[in-house]
Motif scaffolding. Structure first.
Motif, PDB file in Angstrom:
ATOM      1  N   THR A  56     -21.385  -5.928  -0.860  1.00  0.00           N
ATOM      2  CA  THR A  56     -19.988  -6.097  -1.294  1.00  0.00           C
ATOM      3  C   THR A  56     -19.515  -7.539  -1.108  1.00  0.00           C
ATOM      4  N   GLY A  57     -20.380  -8.416  -0.604  1.00  0.00           N
ATOM      5  CA  GLY A  57     -20.011  -9.813  -0.416  1.00  0.00           C
ATOM      6  C   GLY A  57     -20.117 -10.613  -1.701  1.00  0.00           C
ATOM      7  N   GLY A  82     -21.907   3.298   6.712  1.00  0.00           N
ATOM      8  CA  GLY A  82     -22.620   3.076   7.955  1.00  0.00           C
ATOM      9  C   GLY A  82     -22.534   1.622   8.363  1.00  0.00           C
ATOM     10  N   ASN A  83     -22.872   1.366   9.607  1.00  0.00           N
ATOM     11  CA  ASN A  83     -22.862   0.015  10.158  1.00  0.00           C
ATOM     12  C   ASN A  83     -24.310  -0.476  10.219  1.00  0.00           C
ATOM     13  N   LEU A 123     -24.788  -0.130   1.130  1.00  0.00           N
ATOM     14  CA  LEU A 123     -24.343   0.276   2.456  1.00  0.00           C
ATOM     15  C   LEU A 123     -23.011  -0.392   2.768  1.00  0.00           C
ATOM     16  N   THR A 124     -21.997   0.410   3.112  1.00  0.00           N
ATOM     17  CA  THR A 124     -20.676  -0.135   3.438  1.00  0.00           C
ATOM     18  C   THR A 124     -20.179   0.462   4.749  1.00  0.00           C
ATOM     19  N   ARG A 125     -19.347  -0.296   5.443  1.00  0.00           N
ATOM     20  CA  ARG A 125     -18.806   0.177   6.722  1.00  0.00           C
ATOM     21  C   ARG A 125     -17.724   1.228   6.524  1.00  0.00           C
ATOM     22  N   SER A 126     -17.086   1.217   5.372  1.00  0.00           N
ATOM     23  CA  SER A 126     -16.034   2.200   5.089  1.00  0.00           C
ATOM     24  C   SER A 126     -16.428   3.034   3.881  1.00  0.00           C
TER      25      SER A 126
END
Length: 303
Positions: free
Chosen positions: A10-11, A50-51, A31-34
């Protein structure tokens, strides 16, 4: 069509990769934190929450993919406090460790394109040409690069083909280095840093994406790969090319090194030193750059 799992998707760089890989017909899992839901119409895009710095259920999905692109890591572009240094190192090492661990149970015939950087060679003031056989440097970013690549290299023992993608500074639209460099030029304050003689290894975002696809497809390529344009430029040359692309005047007196050190501390070395890195392995394998020269790359991005 390949199934691709991506950290850092997402960067600035990862977001561009995601959009373009979908356009090419690949399936991409980010993979995203939210928790996120893919936009309507993006049938090939999915998210898993996930982190990357911590083990979790997200790891169970990794081995279901053909390719893993690992881009997670805290930005280096801020003053380096003790806490920032720790975050820069740990975010890269721990996220890579967890990705590799996820591949351990079913990694055979998989491909890991693991992010790294030309900072691996250390900040330099000389004109030494640096290719993939050159030794690492001894400064902070070189230490980060060595630790980062060592973690990624563990995946080889699981049957994974690993490419260690040493990025130069990525030039692209809507963010990244150019978004920080253009405003001073628009105010007629664009100028070199320090001596202006330090080398600047760069890459156009489109060529970087093309390199990723090339590495996915070329099963014979593994190990370190310099993901840089074939013609690095000195800082002073970059300033002139940027001024020309923006149709602005460059303010040629340099920003003194001591001023940058006062403002930025140790991070100033990233700007005051550089690497004359060249993509020897890619050129030997026949990769053709669309934007090999800085002037044409900047015209494409800024016109």
């Amino acid at each position: 069509m390949m199934k691709i799992f991506m950290t850092g998707g997402t960067g600035f760089v990862g977001g561009y990769f995601t959009r373009e890989l979908l356009q090419l017909g690949h399936e991409v899992t980010v993979l995203t934190r939210s928790r996120r839901q893919p936009p309507e119409g993006d049938s090939g895009l999915s998210y898993v929450s996930g982190n990357p710095m911590a083990p979790g259920p997200w790891q169970e999905t990794v081995a279901q993919h053909d390719v893993v692109i690992n881009l997670a890591g805290t930005s280096i572009f801020s003053p380096w406090t003790k806490k920032t240094r720790q975050s820069i190192l740990e975010s890269r090492v721990m996220s890579t460790r967890n990705v590799v661990d996820a591949l351990s149970g079913g990694g055979k015939d998989k491909v890991l394109l693991s992010g790294s950087a030309v900072g691996y060679y250390g900040g330099r003031l000389d004109d030494t040409i640096l290719d993939e056989e050159s030794p690492p440097g001894r400064d902070f970013l070189a230490e980060v690069g060595v630790a980062w690549e060592e973690e990624a290299g563990r995946a080889v023992s699981f049957g994974v083909r690993v490419a260690l993608c040493r990025f130069g500074i990525v030039f692209g639209r809507h963010g990244g280095a150019l978004s920080k460099m253009v405003p001073p030029f628009n105010l007629h304050f664009g100028s070199p840093f320090g001596s202006g003689k330090q080398w600047f290894p760069w890459i156009h975002q489109e060529d970087l994406l093309r390199i990723m696809v090339f590495l996915m497809e070329r099963r014979n390529i593994s190990g370190p790969v310099n993901c840089t344009a074939p013609h690095p430029v000195r800082n002073r040359e970059l300033v002139r090319a940027l001024a020309d692309a923006l149709h602005k005047m460059a303010f040629l007196p340099s920003v003194p090194a001591f001023t940058l050190r006062i403002v930025l501390g140790d991070f100033a070395d990233v700007i005051l030193k550089g690497q004359r890195a060249v993509p020897r392995k890619l050129l030997d394998e026949g990769f053709e750059f669309k934007f090999p020269q800085i002037a044409e790359a900047l015209r494409d991005l800024l016109d």
